[in-house]
Scaffold this motif. Sequence first.
Motif, PDB file in Angstrom:
ATOM      1  N   ALA A  76      -9.476   5.980   6.800  1.00 49.94           N
ATOM      2  CA  ALA A  76      -9.041   4.741   6.174  1.00 49.94           C
ATOM      3  C   ALA A  76      -8.441   3.806   7.209  1.00 49.94           C
ATOM      4  CB  ALA A  76      -8.001   5.043   5.080  1.00 49.94           C
ATOM      5  N   LYS A  77      -7.653   4.354   8.130  1.00 46.15           N
ATOM      6  CA  LYS A  77      -7.037   3.535   9.178  1.00 46.15           C
ATOM      7  C   LYS A  77      -8.087   2.903  10.066  1.00 46.15           C
ATOM      8  CE  LYS A  77      -3.901   4.019  13.116  1.00 46.15           C
ATOM      9  NZ  LYS A  77      -3.075   4.940  13.873  1.00 46.15           N
ATOM     10  N   THR A  78      -9.086   3.707  10.456  1.00 45.80           N
ATOM     11  CA  THR A  78     -10.125   3.217  11.367  1.00 45.80           C
ATOM     12  C   THR A  78     -10.961   2.128  10.718  1.00 45.80           C
ATOM     13  OG1 THR A  78     -10.237   5.393  12.386  1.00 45.80           O
ATOM     14  CG2 THR A  78     -12.074   3.907  12.795  1.00 45.80           C
ATOM     15  N   LEU A 136       6.218   0.322  10.042  1.00 46.13           N
ATOM     16  CA  LEU A 136       5.326   1.282   9.386  1.00 46.13           C
ATOM     17  C   LEU A 136       3.863   0.914   9.591  1.00 46.13           C
ATOM     18  CD1 LEU A 136       4.890   3.732   7.552  1.00 46.13           C
ATOM     19  CD2 LEU A 136       5.157   2.214   5.578  1.00 46.13           C
ATOM     20  N   LEU A 137       3.540  -0.382   9.473  1.00 42.72           N
ATOM     21  CA  LEU A 137       2.141  -0.797   9.589  1.00 42.72           C
ATOM     22  C   LEU A 137       1.654  -0.829  11.035  1.00 42.72           C
ATOM     23  CD1 LEU A 137       2.506  -1.370   6.582  1.00 42.72           C
ATOM     24  CD2 LEU A 137       1.054  -3.381   6.874  1.00 42.72           C
ATOM     25  N   ALA A 160      -2.310  -1.199   5.565  1.00 43.40           N
ATOM     26  CA  ALA A 160      -1.702  -1.658   4.318  1.00 43.40           C
ATOM     27  C   ALA A 160      -2.213  -0.835   3.136  1.00 43.40           C
ATOM     28  CB  ALA A 160      -2.004  -3.145   4.102  1.00 43.40           C
ATOM     29  N   GLY A 161      -3.486  -0.436   3.203  1.00 44.39           N
ATOM     30  CA  GLY A 161      -4.037   0.406   2.137  1.00 44.39           C
ATOM     31  C   GLY A 161      -3.360   1.762   2.090  1.00 44.39           C
ATOM     32  N   MET A 208       0.756   5.475  -0.300  1.00 45.88           N
ATOM     33  CA  MET A 208       2.000   6.221  -0.143  1.00 45.88           C
ATOM     34  C   MET A 208       3.023   5.842  -1.200  1.00 45.88           C
ATOM     35  SD  MET A 208       2.542   6.393   3.987  1.00 45.88           S
ATOM     36  CE  MET A 208       1.261   7.077   5.050  1.00 45.88           C
ATOM     37  N   LEU A 209       3.058   4.558  -1.563  1.00 48.11           N
ATOM     38  CA  LEU A 209       3.961   4.139  -2.630  1.00 48.11           C
ATOM     39  C   LEU A 209       3.607   4.847  -3.928  1.00 48.11           C
ATOM     40  CD1 LEU A 209       4.263   0.281  -1.998  1.00 48.11           C
ATOM     41  CD2 LEU A 209       6.034   2.017  -1.653  1.00 48.11           C
ATOM     42  N   GLU A 210       2.308   4.970  -4.196  1.00 49.93           N
ATOM     43  CA  GLU A 210       1.868   5.664  -5.403  1.00 49.93           C
ATOM     44  C   GLU A 210       2.151   7.162  -5.304  1.00 49.93           C
ATOM     45  OE1 GLU A 210      -2.243   6.279  -8.017  1.00 49.93           O
ATOM     46  OE2 GLU A 210      -2.162   4.830  -6.368  1.00 49.93           O
TER      47      GLU A 210
END
Length: 248
Positions: free
Chosen positions: A5-7, A210-211, A216-217, A222-224
Amino acid sequence: MLISAKTSARIALTSRLLAGVFSAGLIFALSQPAAALSELKQVPGQTTTQNNTPQTPADSDEPADDAGAADGLPQPDPLIDPTNKTTQADDGKPVEVLYDVNKAPEPVRRMRQLIVEAAASGEIERLRALMNPGPNQTQVTIGETADDPIRALKELSGDSEGIEVLAILLDVISTGFVHTGQGTPDEMYVWPYFTEKSLSTLTPPEKVDLLRIITAGDYSDMLEFGGYNFYRVGISPDGQWKFFVAGD
């Protein structure tokens, strides 16, 4: 998988930025007279002669910035206050965030430096000697101990050589950190400090912190999920590298 996801997010963002810059630059160039464009090409701090040859001032009061980090460690980021901060954990208790590695014991500082140097080298095998081969081997996976921690990290990486994992390791261990479990057998210095924070209470500067590690995704996920679940590093007060894992 968080690494994928990061990439993919970074590739998409880069493509949008490049497309925007090319389009804006082309429109601007077509709308300007040749003389104006010539002036725009001039480098700040230079003067031009009549034949438009750039001339750089011979003397400058600015000192040369060629001094590297004497100890091989990343220097404090000028965008981050290198002093301690108090923030809030998930249970509402205050958490002291440390940015100055000199606040940690010498064995912790030494192990961190060795990890930084190995990760920056691009050679993942250099991590092996730091991983306490034997029964107290550094944990790199959640659950059972990996038979070969280096092979396990390569399998987790987005490339076959483990370069992506090394980059993540370097990013994570260059953030602020926390001192946890004081006075217990689980006492540890842990990077990044988000492992002990409530993500729903992050300040704007902390979100920037953090970002620099995740997308951001990932943050929304992580919030969820209810907490930070990307990679973390733990070093015991006596300088043993205890873990480098992702998950909760």
